[in-house]
Design a protein around this motif. Structure first.
Motif, PDB file in Angstrom:
ATOM      1  N   UNK A 292       0.854  -1.188   0.000  1.00 19.89           N
ATOM      2  CA  UNK A 292       0.000   0.000   0.000  1.00 19.89           C
ATOM      3  C   UNK A 292       0.889   1.237   0.000  1.00 19.89           C
ATOM      4  N   UNK A 293       0.545   2.203  -0.852  1.00 22.86           N
ATOM      5  CA  UNK A 293       1.293   3.461  -0.898  1.00 22.86           C
ATOM      6  C   UNK A 293       0.416   4.542  -0.277  1.00 22.86           C
ATOM      7  N   UNK A 294       0.989   5.283   0.686  1.00 22.69           N
ATOM      8  CA  UNK A 294       0.197   6.153   1.553  1.00 22.69           C
ATOM      9  C   UNK A 294       0.406   7.641   1.279  1.00 22.69           C
ATOM     10  N   UNK A 295       0.900   7.976   0.105  1.00 23.93           N
ATOM     11  CA  UNK A 295       1.055   9.381  -0.236  1.00 23.93           C
ATOM     12  C   UNK A 295      -0.306  10.077  -0.269  1.00 23.93           C
ATOM     13  N   UNK A 296      -0.297  11.392  -0.082  1.00 22.09           N
ATOM     14  CA  UNK A 296      -1.541  12.134   0.102  1.00 22.09           C
ATOM     15  C   UNK A 296      -1.707  13.246  -0.919  1.00 22.09           C
ATOM     16  N   UNK A 297      -2.941  13.697  -1.071  1.00 17.95           N
ATOM     17  CA  UNK A 297      -3.237  14.835  -1.944  1.00 17.95           C
ATOM     18  C   UNK A 297      -2.391  16.038  -1.556  1.00 17.95           C
ATOM     19  N   UNK A 309       1.042   8.700  -9.180  1.00 19.54           N
ATOM     20  CA  UNK A 309       1.602   7.704  -8.267  1.00 19.54           C
ATOM     21  C   UNK A 309       0.711   6.471  -8.216  1.00 19.54           C
ATOM     22  N   UNK A 310      -0.597   6.679  -8.075  1.00 19.51           N
ATOM     23  CA  UNK A 310      -1.515   5.546  -7.979  1.00 19.51           C
ATOM     24  C   UNK A 310      -1.619   4.788  -9.297  1.00 19.51           C
ATOM     25  N   UNK A 311      -1.490   5.483 -10.421  1.00 20.76           N
ATOM     26  CA  UNK A 311      -1.497   4.789 -11.704  1.00 20.76           C
ATOM     27  C   UNK A 311      -0.273   3.895 -11.847  1.00 20.76           C
ATOM     28  N   UNK A 318       0.003  -2.726  -6.534  1.00 24.45           N
ATOM     29  CA  UNK A 318       0.084  -2.010  -5.261  1.00 24.45           C
ATOM     30  C   UNK A 318      -1.151  -1.132  -5.128  1.00 24.45           C
ATOM     31  N   UNK A 319      -1.733  -1.086  -3.937  1.00 22.33           N
ATOM     32  CA  UNK A 319      -2.967  -0.337  -3.723  1.00 22.33           C
ATOM     33  C   UNK A 319      -2.717   0.956  -2.953  1.00 22.33           C
ATOM     34  N   UNK A 320      -3.710   1.823  -2.978  1.00 22.53           N
ATOM     35  CA  UNK A 320      -3.626   3.082  -2.240  1.00 22.53           C
ATOM     36  C   UNK A 320      -4.014   2.866  -0.780  1.00 22.53           C
ATOM     37  N   UNK A 340     -10.241   8.501  -4.227  1.00 21.25           N
ATOM     38  CA  UNK A 340     -10.467   7.127  -3.765  1.00 21.25           C
ATOM     39  C   UNK A 340     -11.639   6.481  -4.503  1.00 21.25           C
ATOM     40  N   UNK A 341     -12.665   7.265  -4.738  1.00 16.91           N
ATOM     41  CA  UNK A 341     -13.869   6.773  -5.402  1.00 16.91           C
ATOM     42  C   UNK A 341     -13.599   6.408  -6.854  1.00 16.91           C
ATOM     43  N   UNK A 342     -12.651   7.087  -7.480  1.00 12.03           N
ATOM     44  CA  UNK A 342     -12.442   6.946  -8.918  1.00 12.03           C
ATOM     45  C   UNK A 342     -11.392   5.905  -9.303  1.00 12.03           C
ATOM     46  N   UNK A 343     -10.320   5.757  -8.523  1.00 10.88           N
ATOM     47  CA  UNK A 343      -9.197   4.931  -8.975  1.00 10.88           C
ATOM     48  C   UNK A 343      -9.540   3.443  -8.902  1.00 10.88           C
ATOM     49  N   UNK A 344      -8.956   2.617  -9.772  1.00 11.43           N
ATOM     50  CA  UNK A 344      -9.254   1.178  -9.740  1.00 11.43           C
ATOM     51  C   UNK A 344      -8.535   0.418  -8.639  1.00 11.43           C
ATOM     52  N   UNK A 345      -7.397   0.943  -8.155  1.00  8.55           N
ATOM     53  CA  UNK A 345      -6.582   0.201  -7.195  1.00  8.55           C
ATOM     54  C   UNK A 345      -6.652   0.788  -5.798  1.00  8.55           C
TER      55      UNK A 345
END
Length: 413
Positions: A292-297, A309-311, A318-320, A340-345
């Motif tokens: 899990x990657x925990x970077x923030x807006x 990053x999430x892509x 790896x998930x958010x 969070x609502x939009x990304x697939x992972x």
């Protein structure tokens, strides 16, 4: 050559950008951007313990560059402020850039009369799973606090408890207070004992599984306290208790340290809240050293960069798991819930409810129910700033603690 200043119609141009610093329970830095047609967007630039550094960076370096630019050219503005700067990156610069980026996305969605997630590709899910924080001075107190959160509907809980032989353990609330480690005009100095910690934490999770079984997801934050081999030992000792993750097991600046941890434990690993760039997590993601990657807006340059990053993480399974403590304002959380609502992972979202006072200064459309955050459908990211109420709560200096070992030497906090 045409520039974003010369090609924008008058209504599209940024007319004003202002920084608002307020402290309704905690210190927050907010950028307010207004276009010529009166559309207002806001972004969070809070950096706990270094708020005024970001405010100054915005006021003195970025705000003068924004007036007159086309508010709709978000990507160009991001590149202009990041790649156009010789000295770039770092938590101060990326937090300031994030505020600009988030405010511009807010404006774009409002002008489209759409909730932000629609501009990010629409819903990939109906609701966003979150985890809460349970703490206690003793194992028994933490066990009881986990039960309190389960009763509130959480399906995932981070559990922390005080460590014998130490003082001011990270993640443990002061008696009768909401957890907030930042206090006073000078840093609090705490005492840390690694050996005691490594023997005590498995007892906590043994007690939690004995009490609640294995249905509830349990998480734990190491907070960068261990060497790689110490972290590997902890991960192995926690395997019988099936943790959702251990967070920040070792300082994240050395991405290669996670190779050693990975060799010795199957306990999932999360990290990234103190990292601000895709380059800072590139090895962690591409070598699958974290789950899990925990970077923030707010700390990773805004929605534009965090999406990158999430892509990248999605390509490697790896998930958010974005940081979402109350040292970030509701503006950050509101924007995060749309992403969070939009990304697939998507994996999970940290959620510590802000104080009622904070929520009154930052009214918002997202809501918590039954262990999930539900994104709002208001145009933009759905978080607003009540500037009159904000003005009633001026900045109050507050530092994060410093940890020392028993011999007096400084340790990672």
């Amino acid at each position: 050559m045409p520039t974003p200043l010369s090609t924008a119609s008058s209504r599209d141009r940024i007319a004003q950008a202002r920084v608002v610093v307020t402290s309704p329970t905690r210190n927050f830095v907010t950028l307010v951007v207004t276009t010529e047609d009166g559309t207002v967007g806001i972004g969070d630039a809070t950096l706990n313990g270094r708020e005024l550094a970001v405010a100054a960076y915005l006021d003195e370096h970025l705000v003068p560059l924004l007036v007159g630019r086309d508010a709709g050219r978000i990507e160009d503005t991001w590149q202009y402020l990041y790649r156009g700067a010789y000295w770039r990156g770092g938590p101060v610069g990326m937090s300031a850039l994030a505020a600009v980026d988030t405010a511009l996305w807010d404006i774009k969605a409002k002008r489209a009369d759409l909730p932000l997630h629609q501009l990010l590709g629409g819903r990939s899910r109906d609701k966003v799973r979150v985890y809460g924080h349970a703490t206690g001075e003793t194992i028994e107190e933490t066990v009881a606090d986990v039960g309190r959160l389960i009763d509130l509907g959480y399906t995932a809980v981070r559990a922390q408890t005080a460590v014998p032989g130490g003082t001011g353990t990270y993640g443990v609330s002061r008696p009768g207070e909401i957890y907030d480690p930042a206090h006073g005009s000078l840093p609090e100095e705490t005492v840390w004992d690694t050996r005691s910690y490594l023997t005590h934490v498995p007892r906590l999770f043994e007690a939690l599984r004995d009490t609640y079984g294995f249905e509830i997801a349990l998480l734990h934050d190491v907070h960068h306290r261990l060497t790689p081999i110490e972290a590997a030992r902890l991960g192995a000792s926690l395997e019988p208790y099936d943790l959702f993750w251990i967070e920040d097991p070792t300082p994240a600046e050395d991405q290669t340290a996670f190779r050693l941890i990975r060799q010795h434990t199957r306990t999932p690993i999360a990290t990234g809240e103190v990292l601000s760039s895709v380059h800072s997590v590139q090895t962690l993601i591409t070598e699958r050293l974290v789950d899990y990657v925990r970077t923030t807006v707010t700390h990773a340059g805004g929605l534009t960069h965090l999406r990158r990053i999430f892509d990248l993480a999605h390509l490697y399974g790896v998930r958010s798991g974005s940081h979402g403590a109350t040292d970030l304002s509701p503006v950050c959380l509101g924007a995060a819930v749309h992403l969070d609502t939009a990304i697939p992972n998507f994996g999970i979202q940290e959620y510590m409810a802000h104080s009622a006072l904070t929520d009154s200064v930052f009214p918002h459309s997202y809501r918590f129910a039954d262990g999930y955050l539900h994104v709002g459908e208001d145009p933009g990211h759905g978080v607003h700033l009540d500037e009159e109420k904000a003005a009633e709560h001026p900045y109050s200096p507050a530092y994060l603690p410093v940890a020392r070992l028993a011999d007096g030497s400084v340790h990672d906090w």
